[in-house]
Scaffold this active site. Structure first.
Site, PDB file in Angstrom:
ATOM      1  CD  GLU A   1      -3.116  -0.926   0.357  1.00 33.70           C
ATOM      2  OE1 GLU A   1      -3.377   0.242   0.004  1.00 33.70           O
ATOM      3  OE2 GLU A   1      -3.793  -1.905   0.013  1.00 33.70           O
TER       4      GLU A   1
ATOM      5  CB  CYS B   1      -1.619   7.533   1.300  1.00 36.17           C
ATOM      6  SG  CYS B   1      -3.156   6.772   1.842  1.00 36.17           S
TER       7      CYS B   1
HETATM    8  P1  NAD Z   1       7.252   5.099   7.803  1.00 35.86           P
HETATM    9  O1  NAD Z   1       8.515   5.872   7.799  1.00 35.86           O
HETATM   10  O2  NAD Z   1       6.472   4.981   9.061  1.00 35.86           O
HETATM   11  O3  NAD Z   1       7.598   3.670   7.226  1.00 35.86           O
HETATM   12  C1  NAD Z   1       6.607   2.664   7.133  1.00 35.86           C
HETATM   13  C2  NAD Z   1       7.107   1.425   7.841  1.00 35.86           C
HETATM   14  O4  NAD Z   1       8.279   0.946   7.187  1.00 35.86           O
HETATM   15  C3  NAD Z   1       7.467   1.675   9.287  1.00 35.86           C
HETATM   16  O5  NAD Z   1       6.860   0.687  10.087  1.00 35.86           O
HETATM   17  C4  NAD Z   1       8.980   1.589   9.304  1.00 35.86           C
HETATM   18  O6  NAD Z   1       9.495   1.074  10.494  1.00 35.86           O
HETATM   19  C5  NAD Z   1       9.288   0.651   8.162  1.00 35.86           C
HETATM   20  N1  NAD Z   1      10.598   0.908   7.572  1.00 35.86           N
HETATM   21  C6  NAD Z   1      11.167   2.110   7.345  1.00 35.86           C
HETATM   22  N2  NAD Z   1      12.383   1.945   6.775  1.00 35.86           N
HETATM   23  C7  NAD Z   1      12.586   0.622   6.622  1.00 35.86           C
HETATM   24  C8  NAD Z   1      13.644  -0.184   6.091  1.00 35.86           C
HETATM   25  N3  NAD Z   1      14.740   0.361   5.583  1.00 35.86           N
HETATM   26  N4  NAD Z   1      13.490  -1.519   6.112  1.00 35.86           N
HETATM   27  C9  NAD Z   1      12.387  -2.079   6.614  1.00 35.86           C
HETATM   28  N5  NAD Z   1      11.349  -1.371   7.126  1.00 35.86           N
HETATM   29  C10 NAD Z   1      11.449  -0.040   7.149  1.00 35.86           C
HETATM   30  O7  NAD Z   1       6.207   5.692   6.768  1.00 35.86           O
HETATM   31  P2  NAD Z   1       6.478   6.412   5.381  1.00 35.86           P
HETATM   32  O8  NAD Z   1       7.038   5.461   4.408  1.00 35.86           O
HETATM   33  O9  NAD Z   1       7.121   7.734   5.569  1.00 35.86           O
HETATM   34  O10 NAD Z   1       4.945   6.684   5.015  1.00 35.86           O
HETATM   35  C11 NAD Z   1       4.585   7.674   4.126  1.00 35.86           C
HETATM   36  C12 NAD Z   1       4.358   7.060   2.745  1.00 35.86           C
HETATM   37  O11 NAD Z   1       3.389   6.039   2.849  1.00 35.86           O
HETATM   38  C13 NAD Z   1       3.799   8.057   1.765  1.00 35.86           C
HETATM   39  O12 NAD Z   1       4.346   7.804   0.501  1.00 35.86           O
HETATM   40  C14 NAD Z   1       2.322   7.719   1.739  1.00 35.86           C
HETATM   41  O13 NAD Z   1       1.660   8.097   0.552  1.00 35.86           O
HETATM   42  C15 NAD Z   1       2.347   6.243   1.922  1.00 35.86           C
HETATM   43  N6  NAD Z   1       1.109   5.780   2.514  1.00 35.86           N
HETATM   44  C16 NAD Z   1       0.327   4.939   1.797  1.00 35.86           C
HETATM   45  C17 NAD Z   1      -0.879   4.517   2.324  1.00 35.86           C
HETATM   46  C18 NAD Z   1      -1.788   3.590   1.588  1.00 35.86           C
HETATM   47  O14 NAD Z   1      -2.704   3.072   2.227  1.00 35.86           O
HETATM   48  N7  NAD Z   1      -1.581   3.328   0.309  1.00 35.86           N
HETATM   49  C19 NAD Z   1      -1.266   4.954   3.588  1.00 35.86           C
HETATM   50  C20 NAD Z   1      -0.412   5.798   4.292  1.00 35.86           C
HETATM   51  C21 NAD Z   1       0.775   6.193   3.755  1.00 35.86           C
END
Ligand code: NAD
Length: 477
Positions: free
Chosen positions: A228, A262
């Site tokens: 997602e 998102c």
């Molecule tokens: P985040 O930084 O919280 O990361 C998401 C998860 O990935 C966390 O649990 C984190 O611990 C893990 N993570 C981070 N780096 C990692 C690595 N190197 N290896 C393994 N796991 C790792 O969240 P984010 O990515 O900043 O979220 C924002 C993004 O998510 C935006 O692009 C947004 O559009 C997207 N998003 C999508 C949805 C959807 O439902 N499609 C919903 C919310 C956010």
């Protein structure tokens, strides 16, 4: 229940949650799953009811945590994170008996008598990795879907929303069956340790770079994945649109949670003839919602941390646009004003990446095909919003563009229609959940074909392939 609190010091010394811990945890859940305890509908319904109760009974603690992490107004935190999730759980509770039952299928003549069914069965032990922007909803909703489908679950809240992560890690074990559900807190080392394990499904919500890491780790074990992801979701406002409605819905989608959604309208394409009217309506909407000084509005959120605030500051580098309203950034206070930009160059920094903050570039177009062309040749967005009074325009946009979802004359509300799948396509991800789609994501559809034991064996397909067998089989098969 594995519950790991990671302080920065501990993280430096040795990972608080090592690959060995991860292996032990998965083994423990696998053993519980193997006993069959997660399969009965009664167990699944109990877990869903408990999850729902947790969100209702502990609303206060969760809302405070969401306020701490995201500066959310309590009402917004309740509506967007808690109530939306409760509705999702209630939908699963209501439909589960039907969805979990066998589905009879037709049997071809040659294979009668016989009974063909599709039986949904749980996948096993699954992993849910959640992001920080809707840290309750985006963890609890997929967990609910996984439990409804009869799986054991490990979930990993985002360390970027630490207050909410801590509350979830405390509450989930209080309410759910700890032999089959576990929360692991932590950041990259902990998630990496989890990703090293063999899972039966992984649902990851977050950005595309980490999505690729998750998909690569899963591929080692042939684990199916739901990604997602996000991206730049555009809104289109045509000349015949209801401009006031468009401005109101775009403002809602963009400034909710300070743009950290998102499916926010990342940017808007507006027909040149109605640009002025749209900008006037949009600035009026912002003033009506947040007053003349949005910084002092209790209903306007904050950026998750100084780093993301600085990212927004850098995007607003002053090149390639004019500011219609807003533009102020206070990194220390994590504040970015609701900002509208016009005369935006398609090469400007704000158009180069997902904005994920309360900054809205407004671009103009003369011919709708310019916009649909740009959308079709770019990364496929998670959401597409279209504001128009013309059914023909709706058909044109629906049939010539691809996106995770499309919402006409509204924004974001398509997510709350639980009969619709929620998920991306291409760069915005793959797979989906919500309602039945979540149940399906965490289930295997097993083909079951039963024939009676009294069957007289008609060896039509067995050699020797005599003439009569060939003739008869060709007619029947
Ligand atoms: P985040 O930084 O919280 O990361 C998401 C998860 O990935 C966390 O649990 C984190 O611990 C893990 N993570 C981070 N780096 C990692 C690595 N190197 N290896 C393994 N796991 C790792 O969240 P984010 O990515 O900043 O979220 C924002 C993004 O998510 C935006 O692009 C947004 O559009 C997207 N998003 C999508 C949805 C959807 O439902 N499609 C919903 C919310 C956010």
């Amino acid at each position: 229940m594995s519950q790991v609190d990671v302080s920065p010091d501990e993280e430096q010394a040795a990972p608080a949650f090592s690959p060995t811990d991860a292996a032990v945890l998965v083994e423990r859940l696998r053993s519980a799953y193997a006993t069959g305890r997660t399969r009965p509908l009664a167990w699944r319904q109990q877990q869903l009811a408990a999850l729902r109760r947790m969100l209702v009974e502990r609303e206060g603690e969760l809302v405070v945590a969401l306020g701490e992490d995201l500066g959310r107004a309590p009402f917004e935190a309740w509506a967007a994170d808690l109530r939306a999730t409760v509705r999702e759980i209630e939908d699963l509770q209501r439909h589960l008996p039907r969805w979990a039952g066998p589905e009879r299928q037709k049997v071809p003549l040659l294979f009668r008598p016989g009974r063909a069914e599709v039986i949904p069965e749980p996948l096993g032990v699954v992993l849910v990795i959640a992001p920080w922007n809707y840290p309750v909803q985006l963890l609890v909703s997929p967990v609910a879907a996984a439990l409804a489908a009869g799986n054991a679950v490990v979930c990993k809240p985002s360390e970027v929303a630490p207050a909410t992560s801590a509350v979830l890690a405390r509450l989930i074990p209080e309410y759910l069956d700890t032999s089959a559900v576990a929360v692991v807190e932590g950041g990259v080392p902990e998630t990496t340790a989890l990703l090293d394990q063999r899972w039966d499904h992984i649902l990851y919500t977050g950005n595309g770079s980490v999505g690729r890491i998750v998909a690569a780790a899963a591929a080692k074990h042939l684990t199916p994945v739901t990604l997602e992801l996000g991206g730049k979701s555009p809104a289109i406002v045509t000349r015949d649109a209801n401009i006031k409605l468009a401005a109101s819905r775009v403002a809602f989608s963009k400034f909710l949670n300070a743009g950290q959604t998102c499916v926010a309208s990342d940017h808007v394409y507006v027909h040149r003839d109605v640009e002025e009217e749209f900008l006037d309506a949009l600035t009026a909407e912002i003033a009506q919602r947040y007053g003349s000084d949005p910084r002092s509005s209790k209903d306007f959120g904050r950026m998750i941390n100084p780093g993301h605030t600085e990212r927004l500051q850098n995007l607003l580098d002053g090149v390639g646009y004019d500011v219609v309203c807003g533009g102020e950034v206070d990194v220390e206070k994590r504040y970015v004003a609701p900002t509208v930009l016009r005369n935006v160059s398609r090469d400007s920094a704000v158009m180069g990446e997902e904005i994920f903050g309360p900054v809205l570039p407004v671009l103009t177009f003369d011919d709708l095909s310019e916009v649909t062309g740009a959308i079709s040749t770019g990364d496929k967005p998670l959401a597409l919003y279209l504001f128009t009074a013309s059914e023909r325009t709706v058909e044109q946009v629906v049939s010539t563009t691809s996106s995770g979802g499309i919402c006409v004359n509204d924004a974001i509300s398509h997510l709350l229609v639980s009969s619709l799948p929620f998920g991306g396509v291409g760069e915005s991800g793959y797979g989906s959940y919500h309602g039945r789609w979540g149940f399906e994501t965490f289930s295997h559809r097993k083909a079951v074909f039963r024939r009676p034991s009294w069957l007289v064996d008609a060896p039509l397909l067995n050699p020797p392939y005599s003439r009569w067998k060939r003739a008869l089989t060709r007619r029947l098969f």
